[in-house]
Design a protein around this motif. Structure first.
Motif, short mmCIF file in Angstrom:
data_model
loop_
_atom_site.label_atom_id
_atom_site.label_comp_id
_atom_site.label_asym_id
_atom_site.label_seq_id
_atom_site.Cartn_x
_atom_site.Cartn_y
_atom_site.Cartn_z
N THR A 34 0.86 -1.16 0.00
CA THR A 34 0.00 0.00 0.00
C THR A 34 0.91 1.22 0.00
O THR A 34 2.13 1.09 -0.07
CB THR A 34 -0.93 -0.01 1.24
OG1 THR A 34 -0.13 -0.16 2.41
CG2 THR A 34 -1.93 -1.15 1.17
N ALA A 35 0.32 2.40 0.08
CA ALA A 35 1.12 3.62 0.04
C ALA A 35 0.71 4.54 1.18
O ALA A 35 -0.42 4.48 1.66
CB ALA A 35 0.91 4.33 -1.29
N TYR A 36 1.67 5.34 1.62
CA TYR A 36 1.36 6.36 2.61
C TYR A 36 2.10 7.65 2.26
O TYR A 36 2.97 7.65 1.41
CB TYR A 36 1.66 5.89 4.03
CG TYR A 36 3.13 5.78 4.43
CD1 TYR A 36 3.63 6.58 5.44
CD2 TYR A 36 3.98 4.86 3.85
CE1 TYR A 36 4.95 6.46 5.87
CE2 TYR A 36 5.30 4.73 4.26
CZ TYR A 36 5.77 5.54 5.26
OH TYR A 36 7.07 5.42 5.68
N THR A 37 1.67 8.73 2.89
CA THR A 37 2.28 10.03 2.64
C THR A 37 2.67 10.66 3.97
O THR A 37 2.44 10.09 5.03
CB THR A 37 1.28 10.97 1.92
OG1 THR A 37 0.22 11.30 2.82
CG2 THR A 37 0.73 10.34 0.65
N LEU A 38 3.21 11.84 3.90
CA LEU A 38 3.61 12.55 5.10
C LEU A 38 2.51 13.46 5.63
O LEU A 38 2.77 14.35 6.44
CB LEU A 38 4.88 13.36 4.84
CG LEU A 38 6.11 12.51 4.52
CD1 LEU A 38 7.31 13.40 4.25
CD2 LEU A 38 6.41 11.55 5.64
N SER A 39 1.28 13.21 5.23
CA SER A 39 0.18 14.03 5.75
C SER A 39 -0.02 13.72 7.23
O SER A 39 0.19 12.60 7.68
CB SER A 39 -1.11 13.77 4.98
OG SER A 39 -1.64 12.50 5.31
N GLU A 40 -0.42 14.72 7.98
CA GLU A 40 -0.59 14.55 9.42
C GLU A 40 -1.63 13.49 9.73
O GLU A 40 -1.52 12.78 10.73
CB GLU A 40 -0.95 15.87 10.09
CG GLU A 40 -0.91 15.76 11.60
CD GLU A 40 -0.89 17.09 12.31
OE1 GLU A 40 -0.87 17.08 13.54
OE2 GLU A 40 -0.91 18.14 11.64
N GLN A 56 13.74 10.97 10.25
CA GLN A 56 12.84 12.02 9.80
C GLN A 56 12.64 11.87 8.30
O GLN A 56 13.57 12.05 7.53
CB GLN A 56 13.41 13.41 10.12
CG GLN A 56 12.48 14.54 9.77
CD GLN A 56 11.17 14.50 10.54
OE1 GLN A 56 11.15 14.34 11.75
NE2 GLN A 56 10.06 14.62 9.83
N LEU A 57 11.46 11.46 7.90
CA LEU A 57 11.15 11.26 6.49
C LEU A 57 10.91 12.61 5.83
O LEU A 57 10.35 13.52 6.44
CB LEU A 57 9.93 10.36 6.33
CG LEU A 57 10.03 8.99 6.97
CD1 LEU A 57 8.74 8.21 6.79
CD2 LEU A 57 11.21 8.20 6.41
N GLU A 58 11.32 12.71 4.57
CA GLU A 58 11.17 13.93 3.79
C GLU A 58 10.52 13.57 2.46
O GLU A 58 10.71 12.46 1.95
CB GLU A 58 12.54 14.57 3.53
CG GLU A 58 13.32 14.94 4.78
CD GLU A 58 12.72 16.10 5.56
OE1 GLU A 58 11.96 16.90 4.96
OE2 GLU A 58 13.00 16.22 6.76
N PRO A 59 9.79 14.51 1.85
CA PRO A 59 9.20 14.25 0.54
C PRO A 59 10.29 13.85 -0.47
O PRO A 59 11.39 14.38 -0.44
CB PRO A 59 8.59 15.60 0.15
CG PRO A 59 8.35 16.29 1.46
CD PRO A 59 9.47 15.83 2.36
N GLY A 60 9.99 12.87 -1.28
CA GLY A 60 10.92 12.43 -2.31
C GLY A 60 11.84 11.29 -1.89
O GLY A 60 12.54 10.71 -2.72
N MET A 61 11.87 10.97 -0.59
CA MET A 61 12.71 9.85 -0.15
C MET A 61 12.10 8.54 -0.66
O MET A 61 10.90 8.39 -0.70
CB MET A 61 12.79 9.80 1.38
CG MET A 61 13.58 10.94 1.98
SD MET A 61 13.56 10.88 3.80
CE MET A 61 14.84 9.67 4.10
N ILE A 105 4.62 2.02 1.02
CA ILE A 105 5.58 2.79 0.23
C ILE A 105 5.31 4.28 0.41
O ILE A 105 4.18 4.73 0.23
CB ILE A 105 5.46 2.41 -1.27
CG1 ILE A 105 5.69 0.91 -1.45
CG2 ILE A 105 6.42 3.24 -2.12
CD1 ILE A 105 5.30 0.39 -2.81
N LEU A 106 6.35 5.03 0.78
CA LEU A 106 6.21 6.48 0.94
C LEU A 106 6.05 7.12 -0.43
O LEU A 106 6.85 6.90 -1.34
CB LEU A 106 7.44 7.06 1.65
CG LEU A 106 7.41 8.56 1.90
CD1 LEU A 106 6.25 8.94 2.81
CD2 LEU A 106 8.73 9.02 2.48
N MET A 107 4.98 7.89 -0.58
CA MET A 107 4.70 8.57 -1.85
C MET A 107 4.58 10.07 -1.60
O MET A 107 4.36 10.52 -0.49
CB MET A 107 3.45 8.01 -2.49
CG MET A 107 3.61 6.55 -2.85
SD MET A 107 2.64 6.09 -4.25
CE MET A 107 3.28 4.43 -4.52
#
Length: 132
Positions: A34-40, A56-61, A105-107
């Motif tokens: 599945t996928a997840y994002t950095l949204s609160e 600390q995850l960042e966008p694009g990692m 998966i971080l998206m």
């Protein structure tokens, strides 16, 4: 020719995934992805992007979270994982205990994550080295 990939945030240099083949130490497994994002809404309140191992995850990692049942199989913190069809990711997060045989998966954004949905993928990683 083997290309080197570099994750500047992590300081990890990766060789292309074994130049088209798998070594004797490679483990492969089919998992639900599945996928997840950095949204609160999808992370700990007040700690957006803070992963379970403290990264600390960042966008694009190119990061994934793994279900905890995969950790004893060698999918531990900072393990490099080849996700067939997507490329190389690094394990930086772990999922709730209720999940099994699963990666997240971080998206970049929720639209991309929703489009991905839920899929079955095959992942490959190097077996942990035995200590003598």
């Amino acid at each position: 020719m083997i290309k080197t990939r570099f994750f500047p945030v992590l300081g990890i240099s990766l060789l292309g995934f074994l130049a088209g083949g798998c070594s004797d130490n490679t483990i492969s497994q089919e998992v639900t992805a599945t996928a997840y994002t950095l949204s609160e809404a999808e992370t700990k309140k007040g700690n957006v992007g803070l992963a379970a191992w403290g990264d600390q995850l960042e966008p694009g990692m190119k990061a994934i979270a793994v279900s905890r049942d995969l950790i004893p199989k060698g999918l531990t913190h900072r393990t490099e994982v080849e996700v067939e069809g997507l490329g190389t990711y690094v394990v930086l997060d772990k999922m709730n205990k209720r999940w099994t045989d699963k990666i997240d998966i971080l998206m970049a954004d929720r639209a991309e994550a929703r489009e991905w949905g839920k899929q079955t993928v095959t992942i490959h990683w190097e077996a942990p080295q035995e200590t003598p």
